[in-house]
Design a protein around this motif. Structure first.
Motif, PDB file in Angstrom:
ATOM      1  N   MET A   1      26.638  50.213  42.044  1.00 47.88           N
ATOM      2  CA  MET A   1      27.759  49.386  41.634  1.00 47.88           C
ATOM      3  C   MET A   1      27.287  47.976  41.294  1.00 47.88           C
ATOM      4  O   MET A   1      26.382  47.450  41.940  1.00 47.88           O
ATOM      5  CB  MET A   1      28.776  49.257  42.758  1.00 47.88           C
ATOM      6  N   ILE A   2      27.942  47.413  40.296  1.00 49.64           N
ATOM      7  CA  ILE A   2      27.814  45.991  40.026  1.00 49.64           C
ATOM      8  C   ILE A   2      29.224  45.412  40.082  1.00 49.64           C
ATOM      9  O   ILE A   2      30.208  46.154  39.973  1.00 49.64           O
ATOM     10  CB  ILE A   2      27.104  45.696  38.681  1.00 49.64           C
ATOM     11  N   TYR A   3      29.356  44.114  40.270  1.00 47.94           N
ATOM     12  CA  TYR A   3      30.643  43.505  40.588  1.00 47.94           C
ATOM     13  C   TYR A   3      30.969  42.363  39.631  1.00 47.94           C
ATOM     14  O   TYR A   3      30.110  41.540  39.314  1.00 47.94           O
ATOM     15  CB  TYR A   3      30.609  42.989  42.027  1.00 47.94           C
ATOM     16  N   HIS A   4      32.245  42.320  39.205  1.00 48.16           N
ATOM     17  CA  HIS A   4      32.717  41.265  38.314  1.00 48.16           C
ATOM     18  C   HIS A   4      33.997  40.665  38.884  1.00 48.16           C
ATOM     19  O   HIS A   4      34.926  41.401  39.253  1.00 48.16           O
ATOM     20  CB  HIS A   4      32.981  41.816  36.915  1.00 48.16           C
ATOM     21  N   VAL A   5      34.085  39.348  38.909  1.00 48.07           N
ATOM     22  CA  VAL A   5      35.232  38.616  39.457  1.00 48.07           C
ATOM     23  C   VAL A   5      36.207  38.280  38.328  1.00 48.07           C
ATOM     24  O   VAL A   5      35.797  37.803  37.267  1.00 48.07           O
ATOM     25  CB  VAL A   5      34.752  37.315  40.147  1.00 48.07           C
ATOM     26  N   VAL A   6      37.503  38.506  38.598  1.00 52.33           N
ATOM     27  CA  VAL A   6      38.535  38.238  37.585  1.00 52.33           C
ATOM     28  C   VAL A   6      39.867  37.953  38.282  1.00 52.33           C
ATOM     29  O   VAL A   6      40.213  38.634  39.244  1.00 52.33           O
ATOM     30  CB  VAL A   6      38.663  39.424  36.595  1.00 52.33           C
ATOM     31  N   PRO A   7      40.617  36.952  37.812  1.00 55.85           N
ATOM     32  CA  PRO A   7      41.970  36.762  38.349  1.00 55.85           C
ATOM     33  C   PRO A   7      42.829  37.995  38.048  1.00 55.85           C
ATOM     34  O   PRO A   7      42.737  38.592  36.965  1.00 55.85           O
ATOM     35  CB  PRO A   7      42.495  35.533  37.599  1.00 55.85           C
ATOM     36  N   SER A   8      43.667  38.367  38.984  1.00 57.97           N
ATOM     37  CA  SER A   8      44.517  39.538  38.836  1.00 57.97           C
ATOM     38  C   SER A   8      45.354  39.471  37.565  1.00 57.97           C
ATOM     39  O   SER A   8      45.470  40.460  36.828  1.00 57.97           O
ATOM     40  CB  SER A   8      45.434  39.679  40.052  1.00 57.97           C
ATOM     41  N   SER A   9      45.934  38.321  37.269  1.00 54.35           N
ATOM     42  CA  SER A   9      46.794  38.193  36.086  1.00 54.35           C
ATOM     43  C   SER A   9      46.018  38.454  34.803  1.00 54.35           C
ATOM     44  O   SER A   9      46.551  39.044  33.860  1.00 54.35           O
ATOM     45  CB  SER A   9      47.440  36.811  36.039  1.00 54.35           C
ATOM     46  N   VAL A  10      44.775  38.056  34.753  1.00 52.37           N
ATOM     47  CA  VAL A  10      43.939  38.281  33.564  1.00 52.37           C
ATOM     48  C   VAL A  10      43.600  39.764  33.436  1.00 52.37           C
ATOM     49  O   VAL A  10      43.700  40.351  32.352  1.00 52.37           O
ATOM     50  CB  VAL A  10      42.663  37.418  33.628  1.00 52.37           C
ATOM     51  N   TRP A  11      43.214  40.385  34.531  1.00 50.97           N
ATOM     52  CA  TRP A  11      42.841  41.801  34.526  1.00 50.97           C
ATOM     53  C   TRP A  11      44.013  42.675  34.066  1.00 50.97           C
ATOM     54  O   TRP A  11      43.844  43.605  33.302  1.00 50.97           O
ATOM     55  CB  TRP A  11      42.346  42.223  35.894  1.00 50.97           C
ATOM     56  N   HIS A  12      45.201  42.347  34.505  1.00 53.32           N
ATOM     57  CA  HIS A  12      46.364  43.179  34.196  1.00 53.32           C
ATOM     58  C   HIS A  12      47.055  42.807  32.878  1.00 53.32           C
ATOM     59  O   HIS A  12      47.970  43.499  32.453  1.00 53.32           O
ATOM     60  CB  HIS A  12      47.369  43.114  35.342  1.00 53.32           C
ATOM     61  N   ASP A  35      25.778  42.759  44.317  1.00 55.25           N
ATOM     62  CA  ASP A  35      26.284  43.305  45.573  1.00 55.25           C
ATOM     63  C   ASP A  35      27.458  42.460  46.062  1.00 55.25           C
ATOM     64  O   ASP A  35      27.757  41.404  45.491  1.00 55.25           O
ATOM     65  CB  ASP A  35      25.170  43.364  46.629  1.00 55.25           C
ATOM     66  N   GLU A  36      28.120  42.939  47.111  1.00 55.92           N
ATOM     67  CA  GLU A  36      29.312  42.250  47.604  1.00 55.92           C
ATOM     68  C   GLU A  36      28.996  40.875  48.193  1.00 55.92           C
ATOM     69  O   GLU A  36      29.744  39.921  47.979  1.00 55.92           O
ATOM     70  CB  GLU A  36      30.048  43.116  48.616  1.00 55.92           C
ATOM     71  N   ALA A  37      27.899  40.755  48.927  1.00 57.68           N
ATOM     72  CA  ALA A  37      27.549  39.459  49.534  1.00 57.68           C
ATOM     73  C   ALA A  37      27.290  38.405  48.463  1.00 57.68           C
ATOM     74  O   ALA A  37      27.751  37.260  48.577  1.00 57.68           O
ATOM     75  CB  ALA A  37      26.336  39.613  50.453  1.00 57.68           C
ATOM     76  N   THR A  38      26.575  38.779  47.419  1.00 59.77           N
ATOM     77  CA  THR A  38      26.310  37.838  46.327  1.00 59.77           C
ATOM     78  C   THR A  38      27.606  37.500  45.603  1.00 59.77           C
ATOM     79  O   THR A  38      27.820  36.346  45.207  1.00 59.77           O
ATOM     80  CB  THR A  38      25.273  38.432  45.355  1.00 59.77           C
ATOM     81  N   THR A  39      28.488  38.482  45.466  1.00 58.71           N
ATOM     82  CA  THR A  39      29.780  38.233  44.828  1.00 58.71           C
ATOM     83  C   THR A  39      30.562  37.176  45.600  1.00 58.71           C
ATOM     84  O   THR A  39      31.148  36.268  44.997  1.00 58.71           O
ATOM     85  CB  THR A  39      30.588  39.540  44.725  1.00 58.71           C
ATOM     86  N   LEU A  54      42.557  36.955  43.439  1.00 59.85           N
ATOM     87  CA  LEU A  54      41.307  37.100  42.717  1.00 59.85           C
ATOM     88  C   LEU A  54      40.764  38.490  43.024  1.00 59.85           C
ATOM     89  O   LEU A  54      40.647  38.880  44.181  1.00 59.85           O
ATOM     90  CB  LEU A  54      40.340  36.014  43.178  1.00 59.85           C
ATOM     91  N   LEU A  55      40.470  39.224  41.971  1.00 61.97           N
ATOM     92  CA  LEU A  55      39.982  40.596  42.114  1.00 61.97           C
ATOM     93  C   LEU A  55      38.490  40.678  41.835  1.00 61.97           C
ATOM     94  O   LEU A  55      37.925  39.826  41.156  1.00 61.97           O
ATOM     95  CB  LEU A  55      40.718  41.516  41.142  1.00 61.97           C
ATOM     96  N   VAL A  56      37.888  41.734  42.355  1.00 63.71           N
ATOM     97  CA  VAL A  56      36.493  42.049  42.069  1.00 63.71           C
ATOM     98  C   VAL A  56      36.456  43.490  41.581  1.00 63.71           C
ATOM     99  O   VAL A  56      36.875  44.411  42.286  1.00 63.71           O
ATOM    100  CB  VAL A  56      35.610  41.869  43.321  1.00 63.71           C
ATOM    101  N   GLU A 104      39.885  42.984  46.474  1.00 64.23           N
ATOM    102  CA  GLU A 104      40.542  41.673  46.412  1.00 64.23           C
ATOM    103  C   GLU A 104      39.796  40.711  47.328  1.00 64.23           C
ATOM    104  O   GLU A 104      39.393  41.084  48.435  1.00 64.23           O
ATOM    105  CB  GLU A 104      41.999  41.781  46.854  1.00 64.23           C
ATOM    106  N   VAL A 105      39.620  39.492  46.844  1.00 63.58           N
ATOM    107  CA  VAL A 105      38.962  38.466  47.643  1.00 63.58           C
ATOM    108  C   VAL A 105      39.917  38.022  48.742  1.00 63.58           C
ATOM    109  O   VAL A 105      41.078  37.714  48.484  1.00 63.58           O
ATOM    110  CB  VAL A 105      38.550  37.259  46.763  1.00 63.58           C
ATOM    111  N   ARG A 106      39.418  37.986  49.954  1.00 61.32           N
ATOM    112  CA  ARG A 106      40.183  37.485  51.096  1.00 61.32           C
ATOM    113  C   ARG A 106      39.594  36.131  51.477  1.00 61.32           C
ATOM    114  O   ARG A 106      38.384  35.923  51.457  1.00 61.32           O
ATOM    115  CB  ARG A 106      40.103  38.466  52.257  1.00 61.32           C
TER     116      ARG A 106
END
Length: 120
Positions: A1-12, A35-39, A54-56, A104-106
């Protein structure tokens, strides 16, 4: 897996189309993390003021149609990430069927990204 950060409103906002963030047009690639830690480190360095939630996106690299290159951070990785860490850069839009799952980012009480959990 690779990870990308995006605001929920943008993704949807355009759920029928492949996802092409501004960085693709501006820099020629989509920023991802290995990875998740780097994200979490990336979120704390660059996304603390981004619209929430904020979603990942957890992306299955084998299902992406665009080329992925693993490259060093320039000019430097975010605080807490080793200088040897390579980041996946996707040279095209993100195929929605490459998204394995969404996190989701907590946030903690000090406004720092502290963990990733299931998006609800």
């Amino acid at each position: 897996m690779i990870y990308h950060v995006v605001p929920s409103s943008v993704w949807h906002s355009a759920s029928a189309e492949p996802y092409a963030p501004a960085s693709l047009a501006e820099e020629g690639f989509v920023h991802c993390s290995p990875d998740e830690a780097t994200t979490l480190a990336v979120v704390n360095a660059f996304y603390r003021d981004a619209p929430r939630p904020l979603l990942v996106l957890a992306l299955d690299e084998t299902r992406l149609t665009a080329r992925v290159a693993w490259e060093a951070a320039a000019p430097a990785p975010p605080p807490g990430v080793s200088g040897d860490t390579l980041f996946p850069h996707v040279f095209g839009p993100l195929d929605r069927d490459a998204v394995d799952h969404v996190l989701e980012v907590r946030w903690d009480g000090e406004g720092r990204a502290s963990e990733l959990g299931g998006a609800g």
